[in-house]
Design a protein around this motif. Structure first.
Motif, short mmCIF file in Angstrom:
data_model
loop_
_atom_site.label_atom_id
_atom_site.label_comp_id
_atom_site.label_asym_id
_atom_site.label_seq_id
_atom_site.Cartn_x
_atom_site.Cartn_y
_atom_site.Cartn_z
N ARG A 9 -64.89 159.43 -70.50
CA ARG A 9 -66.06 159.16 -69.66
C ARG A 9 -65.67 158.20 -68.55
N TYR A 126 -75.58 165.69 -75.03
CA TYR A 126 -74.21 165.23 -74.75
C TYR A 126 -73.17 166.06 -75.53
N ASP A 133 -67.02 171.50 -72.16
CA ASP A 133 -65.74 171.00 -71.61
C ASP A 133 -64.55 171.64 -72.33
N ASP A 147 -63.95 158.35 -83.50
CA ASP A 147 -65.39 158.34 -83.17
C ASP A 147 -65.88 159.68 -82.61
N ILE A 186 -59.19 152.20 -83.23
CA ILE A 186 -58.61 150.91 -82.87
C ILE A 186 -59.73 149.87 -82.90
P1 TYM Z 1 -64.86 157.83 -74.39
O1 TYM Z 1 -64.78 157.74 -72.91
O2 TYM Z 1 -65.83 156.99 -75.12
O3 TYM Z 1 -63.45 157.56 -75.01
C1 TYM Z 1 -62.31 158.28 -74.56
C2 TYM Z 1 -61.37 158.52 -75.70
O4 TYM Z 1 -60.96 157.28 -76.27
C3 TYM Z 1 -61.19 157.31 -77.66
N1 TYM Z 1 -61.55 155.96 -78.12
C4 TYM Z 1 -61.00 155.38 -79.19
N2 TYM Z 1 -60.07 155.79 -80.06
C5 TYM Z 1 -59.70 154.94 -81.03
N3 TYM Z 1 -60.23 153.69 -81.18
C6 TYM Z 1 -61.16 153.23 -80.33
N4 TYM Z 1 -61.65 152.00 -80.47
C7 TYM Z 1 -61.60 154.09 -79.28
N5 TYM Z 1 -62.51 153.96 -78.27
C8 TYM Z 1 -62.47 155.13 -77.59
C9 TYM Z 1 -62.32 158.29 -77.88
O5 TYM Z 1 -62.32 158.80 -79.18
C10 TYM Z 1 -62.01 159.33 -76.84
O6 TYM Z 1 -61.06 160.24 -77.34
N6 TYM Z 1 -67.23 162.05 -75.31
C11 TYM Z 1 -65.95 161.53 -74.92
C12 TYM Z 1 -65.44 162.07 -73.60
C13 TYM Z 1 -65.40 163.54 -73.55
C14 TYM Z 1 -64.47 164.41 -74.18
C15 TYM Z 1 -64.87 165.72 -73.85
C16 TYM Z 1 -63.37 164.20 -74.98
C17 TYM Z 1 -66.29 164.32 -72.88
N7 TYM Z 1 -65.97 165.63 -73.06
C18 TYM Z 1 -64.17 166.84 -74.31
C19 TYM Z 1 -62.67 165.32 -75.44
C20 TYM Z 1 -63.07 166.62 -75.09
C21 TYM Z 1 -66.11 160.02 -74.80
O7 TYM Z 1 -67.17 159.51 -74.65
O8 TYM Z 1 -64.99 159.35 -74.83
#
Ligand code: TYM
Length: 331
Positions: A9, A126, A133, A147, A186
């Motif tokens: 995002r 969402y 996607d 998550d 993480i």
């Molecule tokens: P977003 O932007 O919140 O996070 C992007 C990616 O980072 C990973 N992530 C983490 N992994 C491990 N520990 C953490 N603390 C942590 N925080 C974030 C998320 O799992 C993610 O992989 N919905 C998605 C974006 C998206 C997407 C998609 C992903 C939209 N369409 C299609 C894959 C395929 C999102 O909000 O990620």
């Protein structure tokens, strides 16, 4: 060759959770698979960014993707809103996504709790946009953090439902992927839960943070008063520090502090010093590249245009076939 899709995002800078949960895997995968990586700016509209914030955030994420090692010659890297076919597939998939299942999604319930004043339909659907996607490129592997596991389950549901409705094995099932076989979560520095953009500045270490900022944040991380019984179980806040060390430090370093903990001799100050220095080393090459790439607007423009063309080529093929399957016909 199997196809990989993943996205982030465009709501701000990348943190270590994004990097170790998802981006590091992409970077490895681009050598082996047909990879599509995108910046999810449609998704970011659920929180109503201003027009100038929207573009600035997209640019920042593009810079950081490239700095983290995604190679636009190997992988297709693009901005989601440059591929309107995704919005079209989202519309079709919405016709067989049900209110009940969308309302039950953990991330939707979280958002309702944290932002009761902005529960819009985009938030509810969402997971449908996320499925679009992925399915637009008929991907089977999706490198994401823990998550996102439920969203991937929903993407499989929507793919299978479409296939059943039209008696067609068109969409393959996409699965969340991590090279280590386990999806990663993480932790943040506040001792509570995961590292995240919405958990406050002090919780997350960003790839673009300076060494001084990283040291300050880590020194302030939550711990406890220290173990009093040998080999006692670590409380969550302390376990988080060890989990972070597990991703940025060497196995020897981790073992060293683990032994000190188990023998009740640990000094958290020393551990935090080591942890912050290892975080600084792990992020150093990216920090350098972020600065270099940020100043090169013509390179960024060229990457975004080239990526959009390649992504649209794949997406328009899918949309053409989907329209035929659904029954749209020209007169
Ligand atoms: P977003 O932007 O919140 O996070 C992007 C990616 O980072 C990973 N992530 C983490 N992994 C491990 N520990 C953490 N603390 C942590 N925080 C974030 C998320 O799992 C993610 O992989 N919905 C998605 C974006 C998206 C997407 C998609 C992903 C939209 N369409 C299609 C894959 C395929 C999102 O909000 O990620």
């Amino acid at each position: 060759m199997e196809t990989v899709v993943s996205g982030i995002r465009s709501t701000g800078k990348l943190h270590l959770g994004n990097y170790y949960g998802a981006v590091k895997n992409f970077v490895q995968m681009q050598h082996e698979f047909n990879c599509f990586f995108f910046i999810a700016d449609y998704h970011s509209l659920t929180t109503h960014p201003t027009p100038s914030d929207l573009h600035g955030n997209v640019k920042q994420v593009l810079i950081e993707y490239l700095a983290a090692g995604i190679d636009p010659e190997k992988a297709t890297i693009y901005v989601q809103s440059d591929v309107p076919e995704i919005a079209e597939l989202y519309l079709y998939l919405n016709m067989n996504a049900y209110m009940g299942e969308l309302e039950r999604s953990a991330s939707f319930k979280d958002k309702v709790r944290s932002h009761p004043d902005n529960v819009n339909a985009g938030l509810l659907t969402y997971p449908v946009l996320m499925a679009a996607d992925i399915l637009i490129h008929k991907a089977t592997k999706v490198p994401v953090g823990k998550d996102q596991e439920q969203h991937l389950e929903m993407a499989r549901t929507f793919a299978n439902r479409f296939n059943r409705l039209y008696s067609n094995e068109y969409f393959p099932e996409p699965y969340a992927f991590n090279f280590s076989n386990n999806l990663v979560k993480i932790p943040g520095l506040d001792g509570k839960g995961k590292m995240g953009k919405s958990e406050g500045e002090a919780n997350a270490v960003y790839l673009s943070d300076s060494p001084e900022v990283i040291r300050k944040k880590v020194m302030r991380a939550v711990t406890d008063a220290g173990p009093t019984v040998e080999n006692q179980e670590k409380p969550e806040a302390v376990k988080n520090l060890f989990d972070l060390m597990n991703v940025v430090s060497s196995a020897d370093t981790l073992q060293h502090f683990d032994q000190l903990y188990n023998s009740c001799q640990i000094r958290y100050g020393d551990m935090k010093k080591q942890l912050s220095e290892d975080m600084i080393i792990a992020t150093e090459p990216m920090r350098q590249r972020i600065n270099d790439i940020a100043g090169d607007s013509s390179y960024l423009r060229q990457v975004a245009r080239h990526g959009a063309l390649k992504a649209r080529e794949s997406a328009s093929k899918t949309i053409k076939e989907v329209r035929e399957i659904i029954g749209f016909r020209n007169f």
